[in-house]
Design a protein around this motif. Structure first.
Motif, PDB file in Angstrom:
ATOM      1  N   GLU A 118       7.443 -10.929   7.323  1.00  0.00           N
ATOM      2  CA  GLU A 118       7.713 -11.127   6.095  1.00  0.00           C
ATOM      3  C   GLU A 118       6.965 -10.612   4.230  1.00  0.00           C
ATOM      4  O   GLU A 118       7.442 -10.742   3.580  1.00  0.00           O
ATOM      5  CB  GLU A 118       8.457 -12.386   6.324  1.00  0.00           C
ATOM      6  CG  GLU A 118       9.219 -13.549   5.078  1.00  0.00           C
ATOM      7  CD  GLU A 118       8.828 -14.491   5.023  1.00  0.00           C
ATOM      8  OE1 GLU A 118       9.279 -15.323   4.444  1.00  0.00           O
ATOM      9  OE2 GLU A 118       9.696 -15.097   5.836  1.00  0.00           O
ATOM     10  N   ASN A 119       5.681 -11.130   5.178  1.00  0.00           N
ATOM     11  CA  ASN A 119       4.465 -11.124   3.491  1.00  0.00           C
ATOM     12  C   ASN A 119       4.188  -9.789   3.380  1.00  0.00           C
ATOM     13  O   ASN A 119       3.959  -9.301   2.255  1.00  0.00           O
ATOM     14  CB  ASN A 119       3.420 -11.603   4.208  1.00  0.00           C
ATOM     15  CG  ASN A 119       3.583 -13.041   4.528  1.00  0.00           C
ATOM     16  OD1 ASN A 119       4.215 -13.474   3.999  1.00  0.00           O
ATOM     17  ND2 ASN A 119       2.418 -13.706   4.956  1.00  0.00           N
ATOM     18  N   LYS A 120       4.473  -8.999   4.086  1.00  0.00           N
ATOM     19  CA  LYS A 120       4.202  -7.669   4.158  1.00  0.00           C
ATOM     20  C   LYS A 120       5.551  -6.743   3.572  1.00  0.00           C
ATOM     21  O   LYS A 120       5.843  -6.056   2.091  1.00  0.00           O
ATOM     22  CB  LYS A 120       4.070  -6.306   4.969  1.00  0.00           C
ATOM     23  CG  LYS A 120       3.503  -4.822   4.894  1.00  0.00           C
ATOM     24  CD  LYS A 120       2.245  -4.499   4.313  1.00  0.00           C
ATOM     25  CE  LYS A 120       2.230  -3.498   4.790  1.00  0.00           C
ATOM     26  NZ  LYS A 120       0.679  -2.692   4.156  1.00  0.00           N
ATOM     27  N   ILE A 121       6.499  -7.118   3.759  1.00  0.00           N
ATOM     28  CA  ILE A 121       7.890  -6.478   2.808  1.00  0.00           C
ATOM     29  C   ILE A 121       8.344  -7.003   1.367  1.00  0.00           C
ATOM     30  O   ILE A 121       7.728  -6.565   0.633  1.00  0.00           O
ATOM     31  CB  ILE A 121       9.136  -7.025   3.581  1.00  0.00           C
ATOM     32  CG1 ILE A 121       8.824  -6.009   4.471  1.00  0.00           C
ATOM     33  CG2 ILE A 121      10.140  -6.698   2.695  1.00  0.00           C
ATOM     34  CD1 ILE A 121      10.588  -6.488   6.296  1.00  0.00           C
ATOM     35  N   GLY A 122       7.735  -8.686   1.617  1.00  0.00           N
ATOM     36  CA  GLY A 122       7.465  -9.383  -0.282  1.00  0.00           C
ATOM     37  C   GLY A 122       6.676  -8.748  -1.441  1.00  0.00           C
ATOM     38  O   GLY A 122       6.691  -8.137  -2.320  1.00  0.00           O
ATOM     39  N   ASN A 123       5.015  -8.183  -0.330  1.00  0.00           N
ATOM     40  CA  ASN A 123       4.268  -7.184  -1.007  1.00  0.00           C
ATOM     41  C   ASN A 123       4.662  -6.274  -1.412  1.00  0.00           C
ATOM     42  O   ASN A 123       4.375  -6.002  -2.653  1.00  0.00           O
ATOM     43  CB  ASN A 123       3.298  -7.550  -0.804  1.00  0.00           C
ATOM     44  CG  ASN A 123       2.142  -8.716  -0.401  1.00  0.00           C
ATOM     45  OD1 ASN A 123       2.605  -9.646  -1.201  1.00  0.00           O
ATOM     46  ND2 ASN A 123       1.859  -9.489   1.227  1.00  0.00           N
ATOM     47  N   THR A 124       5.250  -5.606  -0.490  1.00  0.00           N
ATOM     48  CA  THR A 124       5.594  -4.261  -0.720  1.00  0.00           C
ATOM     49  C   THR A 124       6.661  -4.259  -1.876  1.00  0.00           C
ATOM     50  O   THR A 124       6.969  -3.252  -2.758  1.00  0.00           O
ATOM     51  CB  THR A 124       5.972  -3.478   0.246  1.00  0.00           C
ATOM     52  OG1 THR A 124       5.115  -3.445   1.369  1.00  0.00           O
ATOM     53  CG2 THR A 124       6.669  -2.458  -0.133  1.00  0.00           C
ATOM     54  N   LEU A 125       8.082  -4.810  -1.943  1.00  0.00           N
ATOM     55  CA  LEU A 125       8.463  -5.129  -2.965  1.00  0.00           C
ATOM     56  C   LEU A 125       8.077  -5.330  -4.635  1.00  0.00           C
ATOM     57  O   LEU A 125       8.573  -5.275  -5.929  1.00  0.00           O
ATOM     58  CB  LEU A 125       9.758  -6.314  -2.178  1.00  0.00           C
ATOM     59  CG  LEU A 125      11.010  -6.248  -1.291  1.00  0.00           C
ATOM     60  CD1 LEU A 125      11.505  -6.743  -1.354  1.00  0.00           C
ATOM     61  CD2 LEU A 125      11.284  -4.945  -1.649  1.00  0.00           C
ATOM     62  N   LYS A 126       7.232  -6.608  -4.260  1.00  0.00           N
ATOM     63  CA  LYS A 126       6.535  -7.389  -6.069  1.00  0.00           C
ATOM     64  C   LYS A 126       6.330  -5.653  -6.536  1.00  0.00           C
ATOM     65  O   LYS A 126       6.116  -4.946  -7.352  1.00  0.00           O
ATOM     66  CB  LYS A 126       5.674  -7.769  -5.428  1.00  0.00           C
ATOM     67  CG  LYS A 126       5.819  -9.037  -5.433  1.00  0.00           C
ATOM     68  CD  LYS A 126       5.184 -10.258  -4.720  1.00  0.00           C
ATOM     69  CE  LYS A 126       5.434 -11.410  -4.511  1.00  0.00           C
ATOM     70  NZ  LYS A 126       4.311 -12.192  -4.151  1.00  0.00           N
ATOM     71  N   ILE A 127       4.960  -4.691  -5.655  1.00  0.00           N
ATOM     72  CA  ILE A 127       4.691  -3.057  -6.355  1.00  0.00           C
ATOM     73  C   ILE A 127       5.817  -2.307  -6.484  1.00  0.00           C
ATOM     74  O   ILE A 127       5.757  -1.962  -7.063  1.00  0.00           O
ATOM     75  CB  ILE A 127       4.218  -3.169  -4.794  1.00  0.00           C
ATOM     76  CG1 ILE A 127       3.050  -3.185  -4.397  1.00  0.00           C
ATOM     77  CG2 ILE A 127       3.722  -1.395  -5.361  1.00  0.00           C
ATOM     78  CD1 ILE A 127       2.696  -2.483  -2.755  1.00  0.00           C
ATOM     79  N   ILE A 128       6.979  -1.941  -5.748  1.00  0.00           N
ATOM     80  CA  ILE A 128       8.043  -1.402  -6.414  1.00  0.00           C
ATOM     81  C   ILE A 128       8.612  -2.239  -7.306  1.00  0.00           C
ATOM     82  O   ILE A 128       8.718  -0.900  -8.313  1.00  0.00           O
ATOM     83  CB  ILE A 128       8.955  -1.600  -5.070  1.00  0.00           C
ATOM     84  CG1 ILE A 128       8.558  -0.897  -4.230  1.00  0.00           C
ATOM     85  CG2 ILE A 128      10.410  -1.106  -5.420  1.00  0.00           C
ATOM     86  CD1 ILE A 128       9.382  -1.004  -2.945  1.00  0.00           C
ATOM     87  N   LYS A 129       8.594  -2.839  -7.521  1.00  0.00           N
ATOM     88  CA  LYS A 129       8.847  -4.616  -9.398  1.00  0.00           C
ATOM     89  C   LYS A 129       7.564  -3.049 -10.324  1.00  0.00           C
ATOM     90  O   LYS A 129       8.944  -3.393 -11.457  1.00  0.00           O
ATOM     91  CB  LYS A 129       9.189  -5.318  -9.130  1.00  0.00           C
ATOM     92  CG  LYS A 129      10.439  -5.997  -8.620  1.00  0.00           C
ATOM     93  CD  LYS A 129      10.537  -7.312  -8.638  1.00  0.00           C
ATOM     94  CE  LYS A 129      12.044  -7.910  -8.287  1.00  0.00           C
ATOM     95  NZ  LYS A 129      12.261  -7.485  -7.190  1.00  0.00           N
ATOM     96  N   THR A 130       7.032  -3.768 -10.015  1.00  0.00           N
ATOM     97  CA  THR A 130       5.922  -2.914 -11.486  1.00  0.00           C
ATOM     98  C   THR A 130       5.978  -1.629 -11.020  1.00  0.00           C
ATOM     99  O   THR A 130       5.609  -0.671 -12.795  1.00  0.00           O
ATOM    100  CB  THR A 130       4.498  -3.330 -10.694  1.00  0.00           C
ATOM    101  OG1 THR A 130       3.766  -2.878  -9.750  1.00  0.00           O
ATOM    102  CG2 THR A 130       4.114  -4.892 -10.274  1.00  0.00           C
ATOM    103  N   CYS A 131       6.768  -0.787 -10.156  1.00  0.00           N
ATOM    104  CA  CYS A 131       6.488   0.966 -10.146  1.00  0.00           C
ATOM    105  C   CYS A 131       7.660   1.087 -11.006  1.00  0.00           C
ATOM    106  O   CYS A 131       7.506   2.474 -11.879  1.00  0.00           O
ATOM    107  CB  CYS A 131       6.420   1.031  -8.969  1.00  0.00           C
ATOM    108  SG  CYS A 131       5.168   1.264  -8.093  1.00  0.00           S
ATOM    109  N   LYS A 132       8.598   0.415 -11.033  1.00  0.00           N
ATOM    110  CA  LYS A 132      10.172   0.995 -11.831  1.00  0.00           C
ATOM    111  C   LYS A 132      10.692   1.133 -13.141  1.00  0.00           C
ATOM    112  O   LYS A 132       9.455   0.092 -14.069  1.00  0.00           O
ATOM    113  CB  LYS A 132      11.151  -0.201 -11.158  1.00  0.00           C
ATOM    114  CG  LYS A 132      11.043   0.658  -9.984  1.00  0.00           C
ATOM    115  CD  LYS A 132      12.442  -0.574  -8.651  1.00  0.00           C
ATOM    116  CE  LYS A 132      13.078  -0.470  -9.121  1.00  0.00           C
ATOM    117  NZ  LYS A 132      14.884  -1.298  -8.366  1.00  0.00           N
TER     118      LYS A 132
END
Length: 219
Positions: free
Chosen positions: A205-219
Motif C-alpha cells: 500500500e505504501n509503495k503504490i501510494g508513493n508511486t501515485l504521488k510521483i506520477i502526479k508530479t510527472c503529469k
C-alpha cells in the motif's frame, strides 16, 4: 456495463497507473486489491496467466463490489472465447498483449472496452481502424519512450499506456509521461515477490501510494 468508456478512461487518466496482477490464491488477490484501493487505485487489471484465473477473477470481482468506483479489467486475453468467459464474469475492460482483430470485433459487438497491445506504427494504425481509443505499448521495455513520443506525434489524440518494464521511480515515470503516455501499467516492478509471499500488504500500500504521488508530479 457498470462504467462507460469515458468513465473508465477518466479513472485511468486521473489515477495514472493500472496495477497488473495475477495470483492463484483468492485471499492474496483480495489483499492486493484492498492495498491498491487504499493507496488510491481506481482501475485494476487482473491477468489471465494461471489455469484458475477465471475462477479467481470471478471471486475477486464479487469481492470488489465493496468498492463501487473500482474498475475491474482482465488482461492477457488472446481469444474471443476467453474474452467471453471474463465478460460474463463481469470484466469491465479487456486487455490483450497483441493486436487481435477478431477480439476487437467481438468486444465491439459486446460493447466492451478493449485495449490491444501494439509495438509498431502499423499495429497502431490497425488498432485505430478497429476503433481503439487506448493502446497498450507492449513490451514497454522493448519499444521504449521514444516509440510513444513518435506515435503521439502522428496520432496526438491516441491514448497510450506502456506496460512491461515501467519502474516506480521518478526518473523512469517522468521519462514515460514526458513522452506523452496517458497512464502506465505496472506489474512485477510494483509487486515485490517477498511482500506477496509474506502477505505484507501494508508495504505494498505504501509503495503504490508513493508511486501515485510521483506520477502526479510527472503529469
Amino acid at each position: 456495463m457498470r462504467f462507460s468508456n469515458s468513465e473508465m478512461l477518466k479513472a485511468m487518466s486521473e489515477t495514472g497507473m493500472i496495477p497488473v496482477f495475477n495470483h492463484v490464491d483468492i485471499e492474496v488477490a483480495k489483499g492486493v486489491l484492498d492495498a491498491s484501493y487504499k493507496a488510491g487505485i481506481r482501475v485494476f487489471e487482473f491477468t489471465n496467466r494461471a489455469t484458475n484465473s477465471l475462477e479467481v477473477f470471478k471471486k475477486l470481482y464479487t469481492y470488489a463490489g465493496k468498492y463501487p468506483d473500482m474498475v475491474m479489467g482482465i488482461g492477457t486475453i488472446f481469444t474471443t472465447e476467453d474474452a467471453n468467459a471474463f465478460i460474463e464474469a463481469g470484466a469491465d475492460f479487456i486487455v490483450s498483449p497483441a493486436l487481435v482483430p477478431e477480439l476487437a470485433v467481438h468486444c465491439n459487438s459486446r460493447e466492451v472496452f478493449w485495449i490491444p497491445g501494439c509495438a509498431t506504427m502499423s499495429e497502431i494504425f490497425q488498432a485505430k481502424k478497429l476503433g481503439a481509443t487506448l493502446v497498450k505499448a507492449f513490451p514497454g521495455n522493448v519499444v521504449g519512450s521514444a516509440f510513444v513520443a513518435a506515435a503521439k506525434s502522428v496520432y496526438p489524440e491516441l491514448h497510450i499506456m506502456p506496460t512491461g518494464g515501467v519502474e516506480p521511480t521518478e526518473e523512469n515515470l517522468k521519462e514515460w509521461f514526458d513522452a506523452g503516455v496517458f497512464c502506465v501499467g505496472m506489474g512485477s516492478q510494483l509487486f515485490k515477490k517477498d511482500w506477496i509471499k509474506n502477505q505484507q500488504f501494508d508495504l505494498l500500500e505504501n509503495k503504490i501510494g508513493n508511486t501515485l504521488k510521483i506520477i502526479k508530479t510527472c503529469k
